[in-house]
Scaffold this active site. Structure first.
Site: not given
Length: 495
Positions: A315, A454
């Site tokens: 991430q 996402c």
């Protein structure tokens, strides 16, 4: 209905805003997407493009501004300053509470429109800490960004960036920067307010190196030139910086000298060359050659240490990733045993997109009040190598990792006699999950699914398929991993 034509100026009342930063307005039944307009605003917009069912427009004048509208503090993303506009940030002209409200509505709209969920159970977005600059380890060299004004809202949070290098008509004959909004043009950047300052230092060194050694930028049309991309990754925990030089060839001139300069002038810990001679816009080639350092950097989330190599997924916002993991695992822990009449002596959790072991290894540090077994799967072999090393690095023995496509490995695993999986964590790429994987979960009746996404659109599409197979959507918690941009991470709990 008045016909909407190109170059006409029309009044618009903006309802909502989509993930690309376009305010949605209507002229009769015709939808116009006005870049930069905020919810509730009245604007005058010039029509730029007309398609069969919708069009694009540019705001000429704001007649009634949103109370969340602020002055854009970034020189390359402010459309009012003219020229090409960087496509990285869509909401620098909106205050942070306004951004969070927009992002919640984006998730709600996707679940309503695509998944067909009425009144979806979406919580308020978990924002990033109250406008503070992200802390980072001191650099060996003075940062270009340190002399710039303090940005508005969360800043300097990205630990990874990829900068394209292209031919240009300037004095250097090349440009390094970000893609302009909705185009393949490059906007040169001297600073980026969401990037770690180390990334800007690296660009300055590479630019000077290319000038001095006359290294040509890559021209993708002609398939000529050398320097294609510059990838930079930085550890918030250690301050280590990794640079990957993606080249259309095998070797750079004076490449060892470049590695030494990056080390001494930009504080870089490891430098790699990535030969990438194939046509196309894929960022990385398959091979890496190390010029200096160890070939990886270390990050830390909570008490868990991670070794990250160049191709491994991790991430990009280490501060918010802890929030993301804590939130997702908290939901998992609180709901895990509701599917069973009797408490379980041990539970098995599958992580279908494990990367370098991110949430799988972090889960072992959380209190589940039972014996926990973790199985991580990822299609990237280099990431699985990192995950195994990371398990050893942290002394974690109850996690194992398998290289391969989740949609092939997990259905086989679930179909085996006697196998029991108590929960699955899905954290796929932006394109979402393969149908074969989702169908295997419903066929096996895995009690609980935590889906981390996402992209609200592909999340909604996959939730629709899971719900058709018998799951119920219990809760969705958006987490703002990408302040100032249209991107939003969301955690969905399905049982």
């Amino acid at each position: 209905m008045k016909e909407v034509k190109k170059n006409t100026v029309v009044p618009l009342e903006i309802g909502n805003v989509n993930a690309k930063g376009f305010g949605v307005g209507r002229v009769g039944d015709f939808v116009l997407l006005a870049e930069g307009a905020l919810p509730g605003e009245k604007v005058e917009a010039r029509v730029l493009k007309v398609k069969a069912r919708y069009g694009y427009a540019k705001v000429q004048r704001v007649l009634k501004p949103s109370p969340h509208r602020i002055k854009n503090d970034c020189s390359v993303s402010d459309a009012s300053r003219g020229g090409s506009v960087c496509g990285g940030c869509q909401f620098r002209h909106c205050d942070y509470p306004g951004q969070l409200a927009i992002k919640k509505q984006i998730v709600v709209d996707a679940l309503t429109r695509i998944a067909g969920v009425e009144d979806p159970p979406v919580k308020d977005v978990v924002g990033m800490g109250s406008g503070a600059r992200v802390g980072f380890a001191p650099l060996k060299a003075k940062s270009v960004a340190e002399s710039h004004p303090r940005p508005l809202g969360p800043a300097r949070y990205r630990n990874k960036a990829v900068f394209p290098v292209v031919p240009a008509g300037n004095t250097d004959s090349f440009a390094i920067g970000m893609y302009a909004s909705r185009s393949h043009r490059i906007v040169e950047v001297e600073d980026c307010l969401i990037q770690h300052p180390a990334h800007i230092n690296v660009l300055a060194v590479v630019k000077e190196y290319m000038r001095r050694n006359q290294v040509a930028p890559y021209d993708e049309t002609a398939h000529k030139g050398m320097m294609r991309q510059i990838m930079v990754r930085t550890s918030l925990a250690t301050g280590e910086v990794m640079v990957v030089l993606v080249i259309n060839g095998e070797r750079l001139p004076k490449e060892k000298e470049l590695a030494e300069t990056l080390t001494t002038e930009a504080g870089v810990a490891t430098v790699l060359v990535n030969p990438h001679t194939a046509r196309g816009n894929a960022v990385l080639g398959e091979r890496f050659r190390m010029l200096s350092g160890s070939g990886y950097i270390e990050e830390k989330i909570g008490e868990v240490r991670y070794r990250i190599s160049a191709p491994s997924f991790f991430q990009v916002n280490p501060v918010q990733v802890k929030v993301l993991y804590d939130t997702a695992l908290g939901q998992l822990r609180n709901n895990l045993f509701r599917s069973y009449r009797e408490p379980q002596a041990e539970v098995t959790i599958l992580d279908a997109h494990a990367g370098a072991g991110g949430i799988a290894l972090y889960a072992t540090s959380c209190q589940f009040d039972t014996k926990l077994n973790i199985i991580g799967v990822d299609i990237c072999e280099a990431a699985i190598v990192d995950a195994k090393v990371n398990a050893e690095l942290n002394g974690i023995e109850n996690a194992r990792f398998i290289a391969g496509a989740a949609e092939k490995i997990i259905p086989d695993m679930l179909s085996q006699d006697g196998s029991r999986v108590d929960a699955v964590i899905l954290d796929p790429p932006r394109r979402g999950c393969e149908p074969e994987l989702l169908d295997a979960l419903t066929a096996a009746k895995v009690p609980q699914v935590i889906y981390i996404s996402c992209d609200p659109a592909t999340l909604a599409r996959d939730i629709k398929r899971l719900c058709a197979g018998g799951y119920g959507l219990r809760k969705v918690i958006p987490v703002d991993m990408f302040p100032h941009t249209g991107h939003i991470e969301a955690i969905a709990l399905l049982r």
